[in-house]
Design an enzyme around this catalytic site. Structure first.
Site, PDB file in Angstrom:
ATOM      1  CE  LYS A 280      -1.479 -69.896  40.411  1.00  0.00           C
ATOM      2  NZ  LYS A 280      -0.247 -69.372  41.010  1.00  0.00           N
ATOM      3  CB  THR A 281      -4.808 -73.834  41.918  1.00  0.00           C
ATOM      4  OG1 THR A 281      -3.993 -72.809  42.450  1.00  0.00           O
ATOM      5  CG2 THR A 281      -4.274 -75.185  42.335  1.00  0.00           C
TER       6      THR A 281
ATOM      7  CG  ASP B 239       1.995 -72.119  39.432  1.00  0.00           C
ATOM      8  OD1 ASP B 239       1.428 -71.187  38.837  1.00  0.00           O
ATOM      9  OD2 ASP B 239       1.691 -72.477  40.581  1.00  0.00           O
ATOM     10  CD  GLU B 240       3.143 -68.056  41.522  1.00  0.00           C
ATOM     11  OE1 GLU B 240       3.129 -66.977  40.915  1.00  0.00           O
ATOM     12  OE2 GLU B 240       2.416 -68.305  42.505  1.00  0.00           O
TER      13      GLU B 240
ATOM     14  NE  ARG C  36      -2.063 -63.234  47.654  1.00  0.00           N
ATOM     15  CZ  ARG C  36      -2.276 -63.865  46.522  1.00  0.00           C
ATOM     16  NH1 ARG C  36      -2.362 -65.175  46.506  1.00  0.00           N
ATOM     17  NH2 ARG C  36      -2.441 -63.199  45.397  1.00  0.00           N
TER      18      ARG C  36
ATOM     19  CD  GLN D  12      -0.426 -62.638  42.017  1.00  0.00           C
ATOM     20  OE1 GLN D  12      -0.168 -63.248  43.033  1.00  0.00           O
ATOM     21  NE2 GLN D  12      -1.399 -62.997  41.194  1.00  0.00           N
TER      22      GLN D  12
END
Length: 741
Positions: A46-47, A231-232, A623, A262
């Site tokens: 994503k980043t 984002d998010e 994670r 998430q």
DNA sequence: GATCAGGAGATTTTT
DNA sequence: TCTCCTGATC
């Protein structure tokens, strides 16, 4: 800012071209104009997509300052800024990266006057909000036990998350609690308004209001921010959605990135509809799904997929990876929380010895901040370096809040809450009654209490002043006059000293140094915190004193995480599952994997919240890159039942992926528990064996009467009134109760 | 009317 | 374990 652990795929840092992107990533990067929704599963790059997109925009001639990137946390904002600069170069530092609240703050600073506010104001955090709610209730002559002030605060915050004004909220309020809240909400807004203060929800709401009501501001921001990136997105609330929509209304160039799996902030008003209905809200939106995971081993990903697949509602998607199978997930069974810490540390040592795993690549995660204590105590004792993310609640320390109250009362004389907090610290003989009459007087005059005491002191200094009508007793008046003198002194200092030095001066001028010295428990620690606060403020010394003070206060309100004192590169990271979102580690320990802790007990009777716990578990699992360990304790002191059972999430993971690192031998006193790998549901009693009113005997507490009881998932719980020991909550399996009749 | 002491209650996740 | 709140005391 503290150095944070790696974000998604920091490891493969690369050039701004689209080489090396997979087809879906490339699609997302190459889409430049118009609305775009990127469903980005955990670890899918994503980043990378975000930074490459920014790079590409700039390569196409978009100026960095025309790009607005919004994140959810300061941590994420800093990371994103860093990554963009890494990829594009320093020129990209002009990209506007910030949290929702940070972005709104800038708008308020600039354009608040357009809706009738001044540009300097106080920001009230959750603690301040609670006081303001109590203030509002007292204004309404409402006893504090009418409704729970906390509940009201949360309800008001939820209302603001939906952009509901007091009036709108009142219109749809139902039942006693909501109707009561409606009137408190109304009054609460007046309290804030007269204090020239806004809370977190207000910041978004007023920014939206400015964009909606001021054509000038609207035009300016539409011209300025040509490309918007969020984002998010799954964690945005309704108000934030409106904010984005208003900003994007001019051009529709809005790219949102998120993952409904998430979504873990619905308790804070996050509205999953924002991401699921994006295509309806922004017609002609393109949608890209990133499903290839680059982060985790096959077994870790399999566990994650298994846990998340049990969700009742989710957008369909399946993550896959090319990585190797990897090790099985390690299970650690511990006796209690201290043993858990020990055992985890054992595994860490083994990893360092056998696999040369660096401590900086290890994270210990937990559901609640309180769980960090056992780990901290052990690590401090043994000298194991660790760093705590967030949590330390630095800005909630009493001494920090006290000093900040002084600063805020100086920066904003109308800030009632800050004023009343410091008014009698140190003791100046100004009690509740005096403050109350001061407030009454303030209402009559239209001045704020902070302004009135300054006036009192001025009057006292002017011998030929006309004696005005002061509705105060002699003693109260003297005390307040003295306070006014202190405040005026601080006013002067605030215009002369940079904010770092101002803090030192405030502590001395006010006599707060004596308060610190005479602290009954931990004077050194309190001093340290004040010194640390002054050090943090020192960053603003380059500004004009007043401006620096204001900026520092804004930061203090919006930055919840503190710089850790020293940067320890060789430290284990400890953090909550919530704080872990967006990060990755080579080795992850998911601790406290117990029913009633994770999933948390407060989620047990609400299916929606239970789903959110499950998503949180999914966040935790995903994670980990190479190794994942999960631990649970059989007993845990503190609240709730001391006897623990392994989390249902463990049972959801296929047993072939699990291996015990450590199991307890069955000991006398330990209730039997089946190994997690073989476990379905623990055996629970189906009906109560002790009825209300039954007489029982307990080995320690003696005889008593059963007051109430219930059957839980694993056991029967009874509340017993003992003749000697009073009311006790007991787990029947543990308590060895003897029925007497 | 202010201060002190002791008790009670409450402890998820965060901008 | 810690903070807030209440009630009693000075």
């Amino acid at each position: 800012m503290q150095r944070q652990p790696q974000t998604d795929e920091r490891s493969d840092r690369d050039d701004p071209s689209t080489d090396g992107l997979n087809p879906q990533q490339r699609t997302a990067v190459e889409h430049l104009v118009g609305p775009l929704l990127v469903f980005a599963g955990a670890g899918t790059g994503k980043t990378r997509v975000i930074t490459h997109r920014v790079a590409r925009l700039i390569a196409h001639g978009v100026a960095p300052w025309q790009i607005l990137a919004v994140t959810f946390t300061n941590k994420a904002a800093n990371e994103m800024r860093e990554r963009i600069i890494d990829l594009v170069g320093l020129a990209a530092g002009g990209v506007n990266v910030g949290t929702f609240h940070g972005q709104c703050l800038r708008i308020l600073r600039r354009d608040f006057h357009r809706i009738g506010w001044e540009s300097d104001f106080s920001i009230y955090d959750a603690t301040d909000q609670l006081r303001a709610v109590k203030q509002a209730m007292s204004d309404l002559d409402m006893p504090l036990n009418t409704v729970s002030p906390q509940a009201v605060r949360n309800e008001i915050s939820r209302a603001k998350d939906e952009l509901a004004t007091p009036h709108e909220y009142a219109e749809r309020a139902e039942g006693f609690f909501q109707e009561t809240t409606a009137s408190i909400y109304h009054r609460y807004q007046r309290v804030l308004r007269s204090a020239q203060a806004v809370d977190f929800g207000d910041m978004i709401a007023y920014a939206v209001q400015i964009l909606r009501e001021s054509p000038e501001a609207r035009t300016a921001y539409h011209g300025r921010f040509r490309f918007i990136l969020v984002d998010e997105y799954q964690d945005t609330n309704r108000a934030q959605y409106y904010f984005v929509r208003e900003l994007a209304a001019g051009h529709g160039n809005v790219c949102v990135v998120g993952d409904d799996d998430q979504s873990i902030y619905s308790w804070r008003g996050a509205d999953i509809r924002n991401i699921l209905e994006f295509e309806d809200q922004f017609p002609a939106a393109s949608v890209v799904r990133l499903e290839r995971n680059y982060r985790s081993t096959k077994r870790i990903l399999a566990a994650a997929n298994e846990v998340i697949s049990k969700l009742a509602t989710r957008a369909p998607k399946t993550l896959w990876t090319d990585r190797a199978d990897g090790d099985a997930l390690g299970l650690v069974e511990a006796f209690d929380e201290d043993d858990e810490a020990q055992q985890v540390l054992e595994v860490v040592r083994k990893l360092s010895a056998d696999h040369q795993v660096a401590r900086r690549d290890i994270a210990i995660m937990y559901r609640t901040n309180a769980q960090s204590r056992a780990f901290e105590e052990l690590f401090v004792r043994l000298g194991v370096p660790y760093q705590l993310v967030g949590a330390t609640e630095f800005y909630n320390r009493k001494e920090v809040r006290d000093v900040l109250a002084y600063l805020r009362a100086v920066a904003n004389p109308r800030d009632l809450l800050s004023f009343e907090r410091m008014a009698n610290v140190p003791r100046r003989g100004i009690g509740a009654t005096t403050l109350k009459s001061l407030r009454t007087w303030a209402e009559q005059t239209g001045l704020a209490p902070g302004e009135l005491v300054r006036w009192l002191s001025q009057q006292a200094d002017a011998p030929d002043a006309v004696e005005a009508d002061v509705p105060l007793g002699g003693r109260a008046r003297r005390a307040l006059t003295e306070l006014g003198r202190v405040m005026r002194k601080l006013d002067t200092l605030a215009s002369e000293l940079p904010v770092g030095s101002l803090i030192n001066a405030v502590v001395q001028e006010t006599g707060y140094d004596d308060v610190l010295d005479n602290d009954p428990d931990r004077p050194e620690e309190r001093w340290e915190n004040v010194v640390e606060l002054a050090a943090a403020a020192g960053k603003y010394d380059e500004f004009e004193p007043r401006e620096g003070l204001q900026r520092f206060l804004y930061e203090a309100a919006l930055v919840s995480e503190v710089d850790n004192l020293a940067e320890q590169s060789e430290a284990i990271t400890m953090l909550t599952y919530h704080a872990a979102k967006g990060l990755e580690f080579g080795v992850v320990f998911m601790t406290g994997m117990e029913e009633e802790l994770f999933p948390h007990i407060r989620s047990h009777d609400d299916p929606d919240q239970m789903e959110e716990e499950r998503r949180l578990a999914y966040v935790g699992i995903t994670r980990a890159r190479d190794r994942l360990f999960m631990s649970y304790a059989r007993f845990r002191s503190g609240w709730g039942t001391p006897v623990r059972f392994p989390s249902r999430f463990l049972g959801d993971i296929p047993r072939e992926h699990l291996v015990y690192e450590r199991r307890l031998d069955e000991q006398p006193g330990l209730p039997p528990v089946a190994p997690v790998t073989a476990q379905a549901e623990p055996q629970a009693p189906t009906e109560r064996t002790f009825r209300d009113g039954q007489k029982v005997r307990h080995r320690v507490f003696g005889e008593g009467l059963v007051v109430s009881g219930k059957v839980t998932r694993f056991d029967e719980e009874v509340t017993v009134m003992f003749e000697g020991a009073g009311l006790k909550h007991l787990a029947v399996n543990m308590a060895n109760l003897e029925a007497l009749n």
